[in-house]
Design an enzyme around this catalytic site. Sequence first.
Site, PDB file in Angstrom:
ATOM      1  N   CYS A  47       0.449 -11.339  -3.740  1.00 42.15           N
ATOM      2  CA  CYS A  47       0.813 -10.797  -2.557  1.00 42.15           C
ATOM      3  C   CYS A  47       0.202 -11.723  -1.423  1.00 42.15           C
ATOM      4  O   CYS A  47      -0.647 -12.607  -1.910  1.00 42.15           O
ATOM      5  CB  CYS A  47       0.137  -9.684  -2.378  1.00 42.15           C
ATOM      6  SG  CYS A  47      -0.021  -8.537  -0.834  1.00 42.15           S
ATOM      7  N   HIS A  48       0.502 -11.758  -0.231  1.00 42.25           N
ATOM      8  CA  HIS A  48       0.188 -12.732   0.620  1.00 42.25           C
ATOM      9  C   HIS A  48      -1.428 -12.430   0.943  1.00 42.25           C
ATOM     10  O   HIS A  48      -2.117 -13.599   1.263  1.00 42.25           O
ATOM     11  CB  HIS A  48       0.729 -12.489   1.897  1.00 42.25           C
ATOM     12  CG  HIS A  48       2.145 -13.377   1.999  1.00 42.25           C
ATOM     13  ND1 HIS A  48       2.056 -14.581   2.437  1.00 42.25           N
ATOM     14  CD2 HIS A  48       3.359 -12.805   1.986  1.00 42.25           C
ATOM     15  CE1 HIS A  48       3.455 -14.989   2.512  1.00 42.25           C
ATOM     16  NE2 HIS A  48       4.258 -13.815   2.376  1.00 42.25           N
ATOM     17  N   THR A  49      -1.980 -11.355   0.730  1.00 43.19           N
ATOM     18  CA  THR A  49      -3.485 -11.111   0.813  1.00 43.19           C
ATOM     19  C   THR A  49      -4.149 -12.106  -0.214  1.00 43.19           C
ATOM     20  O   THR A  49      -5.339 -12.472   0.270  1.00 43.19           O
ATOM     21  CB  THR A  49      -3.769  -9.613   0.658  1.00 43.19           C
ATOM     22  OG1 THR A  49      -2.941  -8.930   1.420  1.00 43.19           O
ATOM     23  CG2 THR A  49      -5.267  -9.513   0.746  1.00 43.19           C
ATOM     24  N   HIS A  69      -4.689  -8.293  -7.063  1.00 41.94           N
ATOM     25  CA  HIS A  69      -4.855  -6.862  -6.968  1.00 41.94           C
ATOM     26  C   HIS A  69      -3.487  -6.000  -6.918  1.00 41.94           C
ATOM     27  O   HIS A  69      -3.651  -4.675  -6.735  1.00 41.94           O
ATOM     28  CB  HIS A  69      -5.387  -6.662  -5.401  1.00 41.94           C
ATOM     29  CG  HIS A  69      -4.681  -6.986  -4.368  1.00 41.94           C
ATOM     30  ND1 HIS A  69      -4.330  -8.096  -4.004  1.00 41.94           N
ATOM     31  CD2 HIS A  69      -3.806  -6.327  -3.207  1.00 41.94           C
ATOM     32  CE1 HIS A  69      -3.301  -8.247  -2.984  1.00 41.94           C
ATOM     33  NE2 HIS A  69      -3.019  -6.945  -2.572  1.00 41.94           N
ATOM     34  N   GLU A  70      -2.465  -6.437  -7.580  1.00 43.58           N
ATOM     35  CA  GLU A  70      -1.316  -5.789  -7.689  1.00 43.58           C
ATOM     36  C   GLU A  70      -0.630  -5.734  -9.086  1.00 43.58           C
ATOM     37  O   GLU A  70      -0.288  -6.919  -9.427  1.00 43.58           O
ATOM     38  CB  GLU A  70      -0.128  -6.418  -6.557  1.00 43.58           C
ATOM     39  CG  GLU A  70       0.728  -5.309  -6.456  1.00 43.58           C
ATOM     40  CD  GLU A  70       1.955  -6.094  -5.333  1.00 43.58           C
ATOM     41  OE1 GLU A  70       1.690  -5.645  -4.023  1.00 43.58           O
ATOM     42  OE2 GLU A  70       2.689  -6.938  -5.803  1.00 43.58           O
ATOM     43  N   CYS A  99     -12.702   8.946  -4.617  1.00 42.57           N
ATOM     44  CA  CYS A  99     -13.550   9.378  -5.542  1.00 42.57           C
ATOM     45  C   CYS A  99     -13.437  10.887  -5.465  1.00 42.57           C
ATOM     46  O   CYS A  99     -13.933  11.727  -6.261  1.00 42.57           O
ATOM     47  CB  CYS A  99     -14.892   9.089  -4.676  1.00 42.57           C
ATOM     48  SG  CYS A  99     -15.387   9.894  -3.308  1.00 42.57           S
ATOM     49  N   CYS A 102     -16.101  12.464  -1.268  1.00 40.61           N
ATOM     50  CA  CYS A 102     -16.630  12.152   0.116  1.00 40.61           C
ATOM     51  C   CYS A 102     -16.117  12.914   1.133  1.00 40.61           C
ATOM     52  O   CYS A 102     -14.991  13.397   0.687  1.00 40.61           O
ATOM     53  CB  CYS A 102     -16.790  10.544   0.465  1.00 40.61           C
ATOM     54  SG  CYS A 102     -14.898   9.883   0.323  1.00 40.61           S
ATOM     55  N   CYS A 105     -12.213  11.801   1.402  1.00 41.05           N
ATOM     56  CA  CYS A 105     -11.393  12.377   0.258  1.00 41.05           C
ATOM     57  C   CYS A 105     -10.984  13.663   0.524  1.00 41.05           C
ATOM     58  O   CYS A 105     -10.110  14.238   0.275  1.00 41.05           O
ATOM     59  CB  CYS A 105     -11.968  11.850  -0.878  1.00 41.05           C
ATOM     60  SG  CYS A 105     -11.855  10.234  -1.606  1.00 41.05           S
ATOM     61  N   CYS A 113     -11.447   6.253   1.616  1.00 40.67           N
ATOM     62  CA  CYS A 113     -12.629   6.696   0.737  1.00 40.67           C
ATOM     63  C   CYS A 113     -13.864   6.246   0.890  1.00 40.67           C
ATOM     64  O   CYS A 113     -14.023   5.077   1.278  1.00 40.67           O
ATOM     65  CB  CYS A 113     -12.317   6.665  -0.492  1.00 40.67           C
ATOM     66  SG  CYS A 113     -13.304   7.168  -1.849  1.00 40.67           S
ATOM     67  N   ARG A 117     -17.251   1.500   1.126  1.00 40.08           N
ATOM     68  CA  ARG A 117     -18.424   1.106   1.435  1.00 40.08           C
ATOM     69  C   ARG A 117     -18.550   0.136   2.824  1.00 40.08           C
ATOM     70  O   ARG A 117     -19.652   0.027   3.412  1.00 40.08           O
ATOM     71  CB  ARG A 117     -19.206   0.182   0.372  1.00 40.08           C
ATOM     72  CG  ARG A 117     -19.120   0.728  -0.875  1.00 40.08           C
ATOM     73  CD  ARG A 117     -20.036   0.264  -1.951  1.00 40.08           C
ATOM     74  NE  ARG A 117     -19.789  -1.247  -2.294  1.00 40.08           N
ATOM     75  CZ  ARG A 117     -18.754  -1.457  -3.056  1.00 40.08           C
ATOM     76  NH1 ARG A 117     -18.391  -0.445  -3.943  1.00 40.08           N
ATOM     77  NH2 ARG A 117     -18.578  -2.502  -3.525  1.00 40.08           N
ATOM     78  N   CYS A 180       0.144  -1.996  -4.722  1.00 40.45           N
ATOM     79  CA  CYS A 180      -0.183  -2.568  -3.480  1.00 40.45           C
ATOM     80  C   CYS A 180       1.044  -2.673  -2.410  1.00 40.45           C
ATOM     81  O   CYS A 180       1.167  -1.825  -1.671  1.00 40.45           O
ATOM     82  CB  CYS A 180      -0.850  -3.828  -3.374  1.00 40.45           C
ATOM     83  SG  CYS A 180      -1.153  -4.506  -1.703  1.00 40.45           S
ATOM     84  N   ARG A 375       8.989 -10.720  -4.566  1.00 43.39           N
ATOM     85  CA  ARG A 375       7.666 -10.548  -5.566  1.00 43.39           C
ATOM     86  C   ARG A 375       7.857 -11.295  -6.891  1.00 43.39           C
ATOM     87  O   ARG A 375       8.921 -11.135  -7.364  1.00 43.39           O
ATOM     88  CB  ARG A 375       7.488  -9.014  -5.971  1.00 43.39           C
ATOM     89  CG  ARG A 375       6.516  -8.240  -4.635  1.00 43.39           C
ATOM     90  CD  ARG A 375       5.213  -8.914  -4.545  1.00 43.39           C
ATOM     91  NE  ARG A 375       4.373  -8.022  -3.905  1.00 43.39           N
ATOM     92  CZ  ARG A 375       4.048  -8.196  -2.327  1.00 43.39           C
ATOM     93  NH1 ARG A 375       4.692  -9.148  -1.838  1.00 43.39           N
ATOM     94  NH2 ARG A 375       3.301  -7.274  -1.994  1.00 43.39           N
TER      95      ARG A 375
END
Length: 380
Positions: A47-49, A69-70, A99, A102, A105, A113, A117, A180, A375
């Site tokens: 992915c480009h990220t 991450h994919e 989660c 919270c 969510c 979510c 953080r 993703c 991809r």
Amino acid sequence: MGTKGKVIKCKAAIAWETDKPLCIEEIEVAPPKAHEVRIQVIATSICHTDANSIDPKFKEALFPVILGHECAGIVESVGPGVTNFKAGDKVIPFFAPQCKKCKFCLSPLTNLCGKLRNFETPNIDQELMEDKTSRFTCKGKSIYHFMGVSSFSQYTVVSEVNLAKIDDDANLERVCLIGCGFSSGYGAAINTAKVTPGSTCAVFGLGGVGLSAVIGCKIAGASRIIAIDINSEKFAKAKALGATDCLNPRDLDKPVQEVIIELTNGGVDFAIDCAGGSQTMRAALDSTVVAWGSCTVVGVKFGDKGLEVSPIELLLGRKINGTFFGGWKSVDSVPKLVNDYKNKKFDLDALVTHTLPFDKINEAFDLMHQGKSIRTVLTF
């Protein structure tokens, strides 16, 4: 001999520093701690990220790091307190946690979510596990995690809130895209923009995310879908997936937004920017119709100056939306998206242009940078 509770040695692609090829290394992956899951990654895509994170313009990146991450994989073992997963389960990890506890969510108004953080820079927040330590070691050195996933490794450890169990018969080399790119683009049209039947749409950027947005516009019933990219080689694919018109800004004698306004008698109802960058965001917003036009921003370019908006534009009825993971509540939605793919509601196969062995990961990045791939799926 089982591996549960033991350190696993495997191969991973490590980014040791900015703007350099990734290095295939042998790493050690520690067992999962409480509420964590260790996964054998079967398929991961580019992915480009991932590329943006090793761009010299991205000052916040930490090294060394295992990107990616994919992906999709199989549970190897679970840590204490994990009850929703067991060894052998097929799973998809994702950067967008859920989660289910919270205030975010529990609200139907968002898919964010609290486990992110850090809402200012959500994509780069998860460099370590929640206890502020890493599960990866290479050559005696601790290695950073990435976006809560780190899929450029044969084994990875993720939080249970960043993971969904999927059907045993799922094709992992295809449904990995749901982690993703597909979810982000498709959901931008379906969930965030809420494209309506008979409407007109413009999609800027025809990578995996943009083409997924085209799919979403088509499924939502848009009557006209204008696809925009500076690489005309992507137009055949866009039309096959539902685009009715294709424009290359470099081939036009006036700004692309002016052409879109002329083609649609005043502008499109919905514009979705999947390219990122101030120029395309500006063009996307300008291409929408006064009074009710909606612009949804999906793509991000690190270091870009962003979009400047006049209050008059908003007072005259245009709207700007941002979308995170396509608006999907991840744990709940990812298994449903996998089922939709299995039931042929949409075509993920068309988004995969290359499949390569994991060792050729740098070749996969080259294909992406050269605009030759949509991809590329890497398999171990």
